[in-house]
Motif scaffolding. Structure first.
Motif, mmCIF file in Angstrom:
data_model
loop_
_atom_site.group_PDB
_atom_site.id
_atom_site.type_symbol
_atom_site.label_atom_id
_atom_site.label_comp_id
_atom_site.label_asym_id
_atom_site.label_seq_id
_atom_site.Cartn_x
_atom_site.Cartn_y
_atom_site.Cartn_z
ATOM 1 N N ASN A 80 4.858 28.675 -15.964
ATOM 2 C CA ASN A 80 4.668 28.248 -14.573
ATOM 3 C C ASN A 80 5.763 28.807 -13.659
ATOM 4 O OD1 ASN A 80 2.337 26.851 -15.108
ATOM 5 N ND2 ASN A 80 3.352 24.865 -15.364
ATOM 6 N N LEU A 81 7.003 28.767 -14.127
ATOM 7 C CA LEU A 81 8.097 29.295 -13.318
ATOM 8 C C LEU A 81 7.934 30.798 -13.130
ATOM 9 C CD1 LEU A 81 10.756 29.028 -11.814
ATOM 10 C CD2 LEU A 81 11.969 29.119 -14.010
ATOM 11 N N ARG A 82 7.499 31.476 -14.182
ATOM 12 C CA ARG A 82 7.281 32.925 -14.087
ATOM 13 C C ARG A 82 6.259 33.247 -13.004
ATOM 14 N NH1 ARG A 82 6.137 33.566 -19.217
ATOM 15 N NH2 ARG A 82 3.879 33.828 -19.084
ATOM 16 N N ALA A 111 20.733 27.668 -16.713
ATOM 17 C CA ALA A 111 20.476 26.245 -16.497
ATOM 18 C C ALA A 111 21.438 25.714 -15.446
ATOM 19 C CB ALA A 111 20.641 25.474 -17.797
ATOM 20 N N TYR A 112 20.974 24.745 -14.637
ATOM 21 C CA TYR A 112 21.794 24.195 -13.556
ATOM 22 C C TYR A 112 23.095 23.624 -14.114
ATOM 23 C CZ TYR A 112 23.489 21.287 -9.777
ATOM 24 O OH TYR A 112 24.279 20.729 -8.813
ATOM 25 N N GLY A 113 24.200 23.942 -13.463
ATOM 26 C CA GLY A 113 25.486 23.370 -13.836
ATOM 27 C C GLY A 113 26.188 24.113 -14.946
ATOM 28 N N LYS A 153 18.889 27.094 -12.342
ATOM 29 C CA LYS A 153 17.648 26.322 -12.267
ATOM 30 C C LYS A 153 17.968 24.917 -11.766
ATOM 31 C CE LYS A 153 15.204 28.746 -15.986
ATOM 32 N NZ LYS A 153 14.554 28.612 -17.308
ATOM 33 N N PRO A 154 17.082 24.301 -10.980
ATOM 34 C CA PRO A 154 15.794 24.832 -10.528
ATOM 35 C C PRO A 154 15.979 25.929 -9.478
ATOM 36 C CG PRO A 154 16.216 22.714 -9.506
ATOM 37 C CD PRO A 154 17.311 22.911 -10.515
ATOM 38 N N VAL A 155 15.232 27.018 -9.637
ATOM 39 C CA VAL A 155 15.351 28.165 -8.745
ATOM 40 C C VAL A 155 14.705 27.837 -7.396
ATOM 41 C CG1 VAL A 155 14.717 30.585 -8.397
ATOM 42 C CG2 VAL A 155 15.346 29.763 -10.680
ATOM 43 N N ALA A 183 14.161 30.528 -1.381
ATOM 44 C CA ALA A 183 15.036 31.243 -0.451
ATOM 45 C C ALA A 183 16.154 31.966 -1.187
ATOM 46 C CB ALA A 183 15.609 30.278 0.579
ATOM 47 N N ASP A 184 16.734 31.318 -2.219
ATOM 48 C CA ASP A 184 17.801 31.948 -2.989
ATOM 49 C C ASP A 184 17.291 33.194 -3.702
ATOM 50 O OD1 ASP A 184 19.165 29.737 -2.184
ATOM 51 O OD2 ASP A 184 19.285 28.802 -4.166
ATOM 52 N N LEU A 185 16.137 33.058 -4.335
ATOM 53 C CA LEU A 185 15.572 34.167 -5.101
ATOM 54 C C LEU A 185 15.297 35.374 -4.211
ATOM 55 C CD1 LEU A 185 14.324 35.074 -7.881
ATOM 56 C CD2 LEU A 185 12.139 34.286 -6.972
ATOM 57 N N VAL A 186 14.630 35.137 -3.097
ATOM 58 C CA VAL A 186 14.258 36.241 -2.204
ATOM 59 C C VAL A 186 15.503 36.875 -1.577
ATOM 60 C CG1 VAL A 186 13.010 36.841 -0.093
ATOM 61 C CG2 VAL A 186 11.969 35.294 -1.755
#
Length: 449
Positions: A15-17, A85-87, A106-108, A111-114
């Motif tokens: 799903n994330l992919r 992983a977060y943290g 994560k969670p991605v 806005a950060d990704l782009v």
């Protein structure tokens, strides 16, 4: 339309992919996807990507770091983002030391990704699909570097991610920080700025975290710190590279745990504000040299945003100068003077070591000292009439100004198809003044009609 660039997404969570692919495709990129390192190798052999985004852990097979090593062995300039992983700052530090260009936790966030994809592809020299920013947020200029800054602000403002703004002193880092706040869902909440370089080491902790009554000598009543006062707004830490090493540990802990405690208290307080930091130092080099905590650097540098020096956006200087002329004239309650083309030429030729702040000071000094209706090169401070040579081929002197002035006038005429009225507006002078300049520069023979 700009060519579409291909991004390979390697993520074992289906799903994330799919979601990350949809986000990037919505911004005009083409995507390839793979669930593991072996499938990613096949994709890279089939159609080389311009950027790879891979999870740190990829099920039972090779890790994202192993995939990155293989890919960069074939193509050292291939940008790679590692998702952790977060943290888990340790994974981020490991990834960056291993050669990753950046990381996401994560969670991605979309806005950060782009934003990271655009920044890395831009740094790699790729032409990117761009959009004109809808707002200027008080940031003046229309040069390509400034349009890129504005677009990045619009892109990352909605996300809660930490942004680190870099650039020389005087480039407008706080203005951009305020723009991030204004364009965010937090716009109605407080924006608080703290200059870390202006606070003594023993005071910065109480300034940021606050304190309880009796926490130290002189603490006669409890007081909230900036972290608390910022609430759900934005906390801007300027000159964060000057923060004492001991305080860096406490800041890192607060960012990791998303909570802090006042001095003299054991009650944790949630950290709700978004963090934006700024520095004119190379924090990565400082971290590698042990002058700044490496783990804190990676925690702060989630979204990097670099501001260009004024000398790299010389085309913005005339409009910035006229903006400052208007402001100073309002303050002095006098007529707004116009800039002669030779003054524009001198301003654009100067290297501006103090950047926008220096330009503003020069304009104010010139208006106060001259009080003239028009400002020519002769009215400017001596340093601008004879700026230091940038080429080593001899000093720039006022003897060079007619040549530069002629080029400025010709450029304005070319941009307006030699329409003198429009060119005069572009230069900020009257049509009569323009014709006089054209006559003196032997340009009247080239006018239309």
């Amino acid at each position: 339309m700009a060519q579409s660039h291909t991004i390979l997404i390697v993520e074992d969570e289906r799903n994330l992919r799919r979601v990350m692919a949809a986000w990037l495709e919505g911004e005009g990129f083409a995507t390839q996807t793979a669930a593991d390192a072996e499938a990613a190798r096949e994709e890279l052999r089939r159609a080389p990507a311009d950027l790879v985004i891979t999870d740190h852990r990829l099920g039972q097979g090779p890790s994202g770091l192993e995939l990155m090593h293989e890919a960069k062995a074939e193509r050292p300039d291939l940008p790679v983002i590692i998702v952790t992983a977060y943290g888990n700052v340790e994974h981020a530090v490991e990834a960056m030391k291993a050669g990753a260009d950046h990381y996401l936790t994560k969670p991605v966030e979309e806005a950060d990704l782009v934003a990271l994809a655009r920044n890395l592809l831009n740094r790699s020299g790729h032409a990117l699909p761009t959009q004109q920013p809808d707002q200027d947020f008080g940031i003046i200029g229309d040069s390509p570097p400034i349009r890129e800054v504005l677009h990045t602000v619009e892109l990352v403002a909605p996300a809660p991610s930490t942004v680190q703004i870099t650039g020389e002193s005087g480039t407008g880092k706080e203005l951009v920080a305020r723009a991030l706040h204004t364009a965010s869902p937090r716009a109605e909440e407080p924006f608080l700025a703290v200059n870390c370089a202006a606070l003594p080491g023993e005071l910065i902790e109480s300034e940021l975290f606050g304190y309880e009554q009796g926490a130290f000598t002189g603490a006669q009543r409890a007081r909230p710190g900036k972290f608390e006062e910022a609430g759900n707004g934005t906390l801007f830490l300027d000159e964060v590279g000057e923060m004492p090493f001991s305080m860096q540990v406490k800041l890192l802990r607060a960012l990791q745990e998303r909570e802090f405690t006042r001095l003299g208290s054991h009650r944790p307080i949630p950290l709700k504000a978004r963090m934006v930091t700024a520095t004119n130092r190379d924090l990565q080099a400082d971290a590698e040299a042990g002058r700044f905590r490496e783990d804190l650097y990676y925690r702060l540098n989630v979204i990097p945003l670099h501001l260009p020096p004024l000398r790299e956006r010389a085309e913005d200087i005339p409009v910035l100068a006229r903006h400052f002329l208007s402001r100073v004239a309002r303050q002095l309650e006098c007529h707004t003077p116009s800039l002669e083309p030779d003054a524009v030429a001198a301003l654009q030729a100067y290297p501006w070591p103090g950047n926008i702040r220096e330009l503003e000071n020069v304009i104010e000094r010139t208006v106060v000292m001259s009080r003239a209706q028009t400002i020519g090169a002769a009215d400017l401070p001596p340093d601008l009439r004879q700026p230091p040579s940038q080429t080593g081929k001899g000093d720039f002197t006022t003897h060079h100004l007619p040549t530069i002035e002629r080029q400025v006038v010709v450029d304005a005429l070319d941009k307006t198809n030699w329409n003198q009225s429009r060119a005069a507006v572009l230069l900020g002078i009257s049509r009569k003044q323009l014709r006089t300049k054209m006559k003196n520069l032997d340009l009247l023979g080239g006018e239309e009609g």
